[in-house]
Design an enzyme around this catalytic site. Sequence first.
Site, PDB file in Angstrom:
ATOM      1  N   HIS A 150      79.900 134.365 143.752  1.00 53.79           N
ATOM      2  CA  HIS A 150      79.604 134.776 142.377  1.00 53.79           C
ATOM      3  C   HIS A 150      80.756 135.573 141.765  1.00 53.79           C
ATOM      4  CE1 HIS A 150      78.297 137.832 145.197  1.00 53.79           C
ATOM      5  NE2 HIS A 150      78.415 138.738 144.248  1.00 53.79           N
ATOM      6  N   HIS A 181     106.468 128.585 155.716  1.00 49.91           N
ATOM      7  CA  HIS A 181     106.428 129.099 157.087  1.00 49.91           C
ATOM      8  C   HIS A 181     105.104 128.830 157.795  1.00 49.91           C
ATOM      9  CE1 HIS A 181     109.863 132.301 156.679  1.00 49.91           C
ATOM     10  NE2 HIS A 181     110.190 131.129 156.173  1.00 49.91           N
TER      11      HIS A 181
HETATM   12  C1  RB5 Z   1      80.849 140.357 146.189  1.00 50.29           C
HETATM   13  O1  RB5 Z   1      80.341 141.425 145.451  1.00 50.29           O
HETATM   14  C2  RB5 Z   1      82.131 140.748 146.885  1.00 50.29           C
HETATM   15  O2  RB5 Z   1      81.860 141.586 147.955  1.00 50.29           O
HETATM   16  C3  RB5 Z   1      82.850 139.519 147.365  1.00 50.29           C
HETATM   17  O3  RB5 Z   1      83.135 138.704 146.277  1.00 50.29           O
HETATM   18  C4  RB5 Z   1      84.190 139.747 148.049  1.00 50.29           C
HETATM   19  O4  RB5 Z   1      85.007 140.598 147.301  1.00 50.29           O
HETATM   20  C5  RB5 Z   1      84.136 140.117 149.461  1.00 50.29           C
HETATM   21  O5  RB5 Z   1      85.157 140.270 150.148  1.00 50.29           O
END
Ligand code: RB5
Length: 142
Positions: A9, A98
């Site tokens: 998302h 690389h």
């Molecule tokens: C989602 O909120 C977020 O944690 C995810 O998109 C990401 O950044 C995780 O590493």
Amino acid sequence: MKVVIGADHGGFELKEFLKNNFEYTDISWIDVGTYSAESCDYPLIADKVAETILNKQADIGVLICGSGIGISIAANRHKGIRAALLYSDEIARLSKEHNNANVAVFGARTQSRDDVVKYLTTFLNTPFSNGERHCRRIEELG
Ligand code: RB5
């Protein structure tokens, strides 16, 4: 070139932007989701992109989450996947020359669209150097 793209998302809007605006010669997208801004889990998206590449249904992958970190970790758990978080033009080039990276990763909350477009263009335009030492090291990854 077939490019499989996936995002959680946090990366959904950037994924849609790239599909609709990224201009590159002869590119066709396979979109494995997510298909809305509703919360979802990045490991499941990384698995779909990895499987699409490993099944040879796509040449290259693009993965996006909020930071680019979680989805990189998840993708790199798959043997044969070399996912690189691209944070500069030089890194985009080196990750291919690389490391022969087969997935470009971006953080939608930490990177501008202009930078993402620039780094992805460099990534797609750069071939693997095929140098002996680089082949050996990739082999050693297992
Ligand atoms: C989602 O909120 C977020 O944690 C995810 O998109 C990401 O950044 C995780 O590493």
